[in-house]
Write a protein that holds these residues in place. Structure first.
Motif, PDB file in Angstrom:
ATOM      1  N   ALA A 166       0.814  -1.217   0.000  1.00 36.62           N
ATOM      2  CA  ALA A 166       0.000   0.000   0.000  1.00 36.62           C
ATOM      3  C   ALA A 166       0.847   1.266   0.000  1.00 36.62           C
ATOM      4  O   ALA A 166       0.512   2.263  -0.653  1.00 36.62           O
ATOM      5  CB  ALA A 166      -0.931  -0.008   1.209  1.00 36.62           C
ATOM      6  N   GLU A 167       1.968   1.241   0.728  1.00 37.94           N
ATOM      7  CA  GLU A 167       2.778   2.452   0.882  1.00 37.94           C
ATOM      8  C   GLU A 167       3.730   2.680  -0.290  1.00 37.94           C
ATOM      9  O   GLU A 167       3.912   3.810  -0.742  1.00 37.94           O
ATOM     10  CB  GLU A 167       3.578   2.363   2.189  1.00 37.94           C
ATOM     11  CG  GLU A 167       2.707   2.407   3.442  1.00 37.94           C
ATOM     12  CD  GLU A 167       3.488   2.080   4.706  1.00 37.94           C
ATOM     13  OE1 GLU A 167       4.726   1.916   4.612  1.00 37.94           O
ATOM     14  OE2 GLU A 167       2.866   1.976   5.783  1.00 37.94           O
ATOM     15  N   ASP A 168       4.360   1.604  -0.781  1.00 38.31           N
ATOM     16  CA  ASP A 168       5.418   1.752  -1.784  1.00 38.31           C
ATOM     17  C   ASP A 168       4.940   1.476  -3.209  1.00 38.31           C
ATOM     18  O   ASP A 168       5.506   2.018  -4.165  1.00 38.31           O
ATOM     19  CB  ASP A 168       6.578   0.804  -1.474  1.00 38.31           C
ATOM     20  CG  ASP A 168       7.303   1.164  -0.187  1.00 38.31           C
ATOM     21  OD1 ASP A 168       6.887   2.135   0.467  1.00 38.31           O
ATOM     22  OD2 ASP A 168       8.282   0.474   0.152  1.00 38.31           O
ATOM     23  N   TYR A 169       3.922   0.634  -3.344  1.00 38.19           N
ATOM     24  CA  TYR A 169       3.476   0.229  -4.682  1.00 38.19           C
ATOM     25  C   TYR A 169       1.948   0.317  -4.795  1.00 38.19           C
ATOM     26  O   TYR A 169       1.267  -0.670  -5.073  1.00 38.19           O
ATOM     27  CB  TYR A 169       3.966  -1.198  -4.972  1.00 38.19           C
ATOM     28  CG  TYR A 169       5.448  -1.364  -4.743  1.00 38.19           C
ATOM     29  CD1 TYR A 169       6.381  -0.861  -5.649  1.00 38.19           C
ATOM     30  CD2 TYR A 169       5.931  -1.984  -3.595  1.00 38.19           C
ATOM     31  CE1 TYR A 169       7.747  -0.981  -5.431  1.00 38.19           C
ATOM     32  CE2 TYR A 169       7.297  -2.118  -3.361  1.00 38.19           C
ATOM     33  CZ  TYR A 169       8.198  -1.610  -4.279  1.00 38.19           C
ATOM     34  OH  TYR A 169       9.553  -1.729  -4.055  1.00 38.19           O
ATOM     35  N   PRO A 170       1.389   1.499  -4.583  1.00 43.38           N
ATOM     36  CA  PRO A 170      -0.075   1.652  -4.563  1.00 43.38           C
ATOM     37  C   PRO A 170      -0.747   1.366  -5.905  1.00 43.38           C
ATOM     38  O   PRO A 170      -1.948   1.090  -5.937  1.00 43.38           O
ATOM     39  CB  PRO A 170      -0.261   3.114  -4.150  1.00 43.38           C
ATOM     40  CG  PRO A 170       1.004   3.794  -4.571  1.00 43.38           C
ATOM     41  CD  PRO A 170       2.085   2.786  -4.357  1.00 43.38           C
ATOM     42  N   ASN A 171      -0.001   1.451  -6.995  1.00 43.28           N
ATOM     43  CA  ASN A 171      -0.595   1.216  -8.307  1.00 43.28           C
ATOM     44  C   ASN A 171      -0.633  -0.260  -8.684  1.00 43.28           C
ATOM     45  O   ASN A 171      -1.322  -0.645  -9.632  1.00 43.28           O
ATOM     46  CB  ASN A 171       0.178   1.994  -9.382  1.00 43.28           C
ATOM     47  CG  ASN A 171       0.052   3.495  -9.207  1.00 43.28           C
ATOM     48  OD1 ASN A 171      -0.999   3.989  -8.799  1.00 43.28           O
ATOM     49  ND2 ASN A 171       1.118   4.228  -9.490  1.00 43.28           N
ATOM     50  N   ALA A 172       0.107  -1.077  -7.950  1.00 39.05           N
ATOM     51  CA  ALA A 172       0.091  -2.511  -8.222  1.00 39.05           C
ATOM     52  C   ALA A 172      -1.177  -3.129  -7.636  1.00 39.05           C
ATOM     53  O   ALA A 172      -1.751  -2.619  -6.675  1.00 39.05           O
ATOM     54  CB  ALA A 172       1.328  -3.170  -7.634  1.00 39.05           C
ATOM     55  N   ASP A 173      -1.607  -4.221  -8.213  1.00 41.20           N
ATOM     56  CA  ASP A 173      -2.723  -4.974  -7.640  1.00 41.20           C
ATOM     57  C   ASP A 173      -2.198  -5.839  -6.487  1.00 41.20           C
ATOM     58  O   ASP A 173      -0.987  -6.107  -6.395  1.00 41.20           O
ATOM     59  CB  ASP A 173      -3.366  -5.875  -8.698  1.00 41.20           C
ATOM     60  CG  ASP A 173      -4.082  -5.070  -9.771  1.00 41.20           C
ATOM     61  OD1 ASP A 173      -4.564  -3.964  -9.462  1.00 41.20           O
ATOM     62  OD2 ASP A 173      -4.140  -5.542 -10.919  1.00 41.20           O
ATOM     63  N   THR A 174      -3.089  -6.277  -5.624  1.00 36.59           N
ATOM     64  CA  THR A 174      -2.707  -7.190  -4.549  1.00 36.59           C
ATOM     65  C   THR A 174      -3.609  -8.414  -4.570  1.00 36.59           C
ATOM     66  O   THR A 174      -4.789  -8.328  -4.916  1.00 36.59           O
ATOM     67  CB  THR A 174      -2.803  -6.523  -3.160  1.00 36.59           C
ATOM     68  OG1 THR A 174      -4.138  -6.035  -2.959  1.00 36.59           O
ATOM     69  CG2 THR A 174      -1.810  -5.395  -3.030  1.00 36.59           C
ATOM     70  N   TYR A 175      -3.037  -9.532  -4.193  1.00 32.85           N
ATOM     71  CA  TYR A 175      -3.796 -10.763  -3.987  1.00 32.85           C
ATOM     72  C   TYR A 175      -3.675 -11.058  -2.500  1.00 32.85           C
ATOM     73  O   TYR A 175      -2.629 -11.507  -2.026  1.00 32.85           O
ATOM     74  CB  TYR A 175      -3.239 -11.902  -4.822  1.00 32.85           C
ATOM     75  CG  TYR A 175      -4.149 -13.121  -4.857  1.00 32.85           C
ATOM     76  CD1 TYR A 175      -5.024 -13.331  -5.917  1.00 32.85           C
ATOM     77  CD2 TYR A 175      -4.136 -14.048  -3.820  1.00 32.85           C
ATOM     78  CE1 TYR A 175      -5.867 -14.439  -5.950  1.00 32.85           C
ATOM     79  CE2 TYR A 175      -4.966 -15.154  -3.840  1.00 32.85           C
ATOM     80  CZ  TYR A 175      -5.825 -15.349  -4.903  1.00 32.85           C
ATOM     81  OH  TYR A 175      -6.664 -16.439  -4.915  1.00 32.85           O
ATOM     82  N   ALA A 176      -4.734 -10.764  -1.752  1.00 32.74           N
ATOM     83  CA  ALA A 176      -4.678 -10.821  -0.293  1.00 32.74           C
ATOM     84  C   ALA A 176      -5.252 -12.120   0.245  1.00 32.74           C
ATOM     85  O   ALA A 176      -6.318 -12.567  -0.179  1.00 32.74           O
ATOM     86  CB  ALA A 176      -5.425  -9.632   0.303  1.00 32.74           C
ATOM     87  N   LEU A 177      -4.541 -12.695   1.202  1.00 34.85           N
ATOM     88  CA  LEU A 177      -4.986 -13.890   1.894  1.00 34.85           C
ATOM     89  C   LEU A 177      -5.493 -13.518   3.282  1.00 34.85           C
ATOM     90  O   LEU A 177      -5.049 -12.514   3.870  1.00 34.85           O
ATOM     91  CB  LEU A 177      -3.828 -14.883   2.031  1.00 34.85           C
ATOM     92  CG  LEU A 177      -3.375 -15.559   0.734  1.00 34.85           C
ATOM     93  CD1 LEU A 177      -2.011 -16.214   0.937  1.00 34.85           C
ATOM     94  CD2 LEU A 177      -4.401 -16.586   0.287  1.00 34.85           C
ATOM     95  N   PRO A 178      -6.415 -14.303   3.852  1.00 33.53           N
ATOM     96  CA  PRO A 178      -6.895 -14.037   5.213  1.00 33.53           C
ATOM     97  C   PRO A 178      -5.757 -14.097   6.227  1.00 33.53           C
ATOM     98  O   PRO A 178      -4.725 -14.737   6.000  1.00 33.53           O
ATOM     99  CB  PRO A 178      -7.904 -15.164   5.463  1.00 33.53           C
ATOM    100  CG  PRO A 178      -8.303 -15.639   4.112  1.00 33.53           C
ATOM    101  CD  PRO A 178      -7.104 -15.453   3.229  1.00 33.53           C
ATOM    102  N   GLN A 179      -5.966 -13.463   7.375  1.00 28.35           N
ATOM    103  CA  GLN A 179      -4.911 -13.276   8.360  1.00 28.35           C
ATOM    104  C   GLN A 179      -4.269 -14.564   8.864  1.00 28.35           C
ATOM    105  O   GLN A 179      -3.077 -14.607   9.134  1.00 28.35           O
ATOM    106  CB  GLN A 179      -5.469 -12.505   9.557  1.00 28.35           C
ATOM    107  CG  GLN A 179      -5.878 -11.102   9.226  1.00 28.35           C
ATOM    108  CD  GLN A 179      -6.552 -10.427  10.390  1.00 28.35           C
ATOM    109  OE1 GLN A 179      -6.374 -10.834  11.532  1.00 28.35           O
ATOM    110  NE2 GLN A 179      -7.333  -9.409  10.114  1.00 28.35           N
ATOM    111  N   LEU A 180      -5.048 -15.623   9.031  1.00 28.80           N
ATOM    112  CA  LEU A 180      -4.515 -16.859   9.592  1.00 28.80           C
ATOM    113  C   LEU A 180      -3.915 -17.777   8.530  1.00 28.80           C
ATOM    114  O   LEU A 180      -3.550 -18.916   8.833  1.00 28.80           O
ATOM    115  CB  LEU A 180      -5.600 -17.599  10.379  1.00 28.80           C
ATOM    116  CG  LEU A 180      -6.078 -16.904  11.659  1.00 28.80           C
ATOM    117  CD1 LEU A 180      -7.175 -17.706  12.332  1.00 28.80           C
ATOM    118  CD2 LEU A 180      -4.918 -16.668  12.624  1.00 28.80           C
ATOM    119  N   SER A 181      -3.798 -17.295   7.311  1.00 26.48           N
ATOM    120  CA  SER A 181      -3.134 -18.086   6.272  1.00 26.48           C
ATOM    121  C   SER A 181      -1.640 -18.169   6.567  1.00 26.48           C
ATOM    122  O   SER A 181      -1.070 -17.329   7.266  1.00 26.48           O
ATOM    123  CB  SER A 181      -3.346 -17.450   4.899  1.00 26.48           C
ATOM    124  OG  SER A 181      -4.719 -17.304   4.601  1.00 26.48           O
ATOM    125  N   SER A 182      -1.000 -19.173   6.006  1.00 22.53           N
ATOM    126  CA  SER A 182       0.435 -19.339   6.198  1.00 22.53           C
ATOM    127  C   SER A 182       1.202 -18.615   5.098  1.00 22.53           C
ATOM    128  O   SER A 182       0.655 -18.326   4.020  1.00 22.53           O
ATOM    129  CB  SER A 182       0.809 -20.819   6.175  1.00 22.53           C
ATOM    130  OG  SER A 182       0.650 -21.349   4.863  1.00 22.53           O
TER     131      SER A 182
END
Length: 273
Positions: A166-182
């Protein structure tokens, strides 16, 4: 004075006494302090090699685990590892008094410092970009190129990878996993083509490479972040926080931090403070 009046006055006195006692009882245990003075309740995040759990026995181990056990013993506490939590909810558990300390070391940033106290860090670690081995789309000399919608960053919700994205690469997309994922799943997203890159510390990458040899590689030798590995406490729990810092300093000075890191083959991955 008749008996009815005596009875009424007596009832009022007893009621006030009960309310007063209940109030004192509530005030005697500030948020975040151990409810039993000999017991330290520990929340934790599974994050090898800092905190690991045997899939068969449920037994906990790791660098953070050993540090907590040694400091707690030195301070006269019995530990109770009470709850596994996610990165995004871990500090909330401190503030709602579900446990007294976050037993997996966490990297403090401005947002986290607003809601928790962070101990002095016994050691520092650094985060690097990791990609699929042999992927020639990236250059260690031009990380700014990642800041494009052409690329997707694999992250965990509430964990430092999501902050960096979010801070360094805001233009990139993200693929986010839930918090308890490994973090294995974070890397698998890259191997499966769901994402292109992530940011992680070498010890975690090496743990993944044990079961997936030759699949990922570090992009260059310049870290994107360097953090102290700190233990978190509720903001109101200054007394426990200060005692814990004394215990941490003692372990560093005695060389026990080095011994613990060496036990897990991680001495080269951290800078002892």
């Amino acid at each position: 004075m008749n008996m009815k009046k005596i009875f009424a006055i007596g009832t009022i006195v007893i009621a006030f006494a009960i309310v007063g006692a209940f109030s004192l009882q509530n005030q005697s245990t500030p948020t975040g302090t151990p409810t039993n003075e000999d017991v330290l309740r520990v929340g934790y995040i599974i994050y090898p090699p800092l905190l690991m759990q045997d899939s068969n026995t449920g037994e906990l181990s790791g660098i953070s685990y050993d540090i907590v056990e040694r400091v707690a013993t030195d301070l006269g506490y019995e530990t109770q590892w009470v709850e596994e939590v996610g990165w995004g909810t871990a500090l909330e558990g401190l503030n709602t008094n579900r446990y007294d300390i976050l037993g997996t070391e966490m990297w403090p940033n401005d947002a986290r410092r607003e809601v928790a106290l962070f101990s002095d860090a016994p050691m520092n670690s650094a985060m690097y970009p990791y990609i699929v081995a042999g992927d020639d789309r990236f250059s260690a000399d031009d990380l700014e190129a990642i800041n494009s919608s052409e690329f997707t960053i694999s992250v965990l919700d509430g964990e430092m990878t999501s902050f960096i994205a979010a801070e360094d690469y805001p233009n990139a997309d993200t693929y986010a996993l839930p918090q308890l994922s490994s973090f294995a799943e974070v890397f698998l997203n890259i191997l499966q083509g769901k994402a292109d890159i992530t940011f992680i510390e070498p010890s975690v990458a090496e743990d993944f490479l044990k079961s997936h040899p030759g699949t990922i590689e570090r992009l260059g030798d310049t870290p994107v972040r360097s953090f102290g590995n700190s233990f978190a406490f509720d903001k109101t729990d200054q007394a426990l926080f200060e005692k814990w810092n004394e215990g941490i300093h003692s372990l560093v000075d005695s060389g026990e931090i080095s011994e613990i890191l060496n036990t897990y083959g991680a001495l080269s991955h951290y800078i002892i403070n």
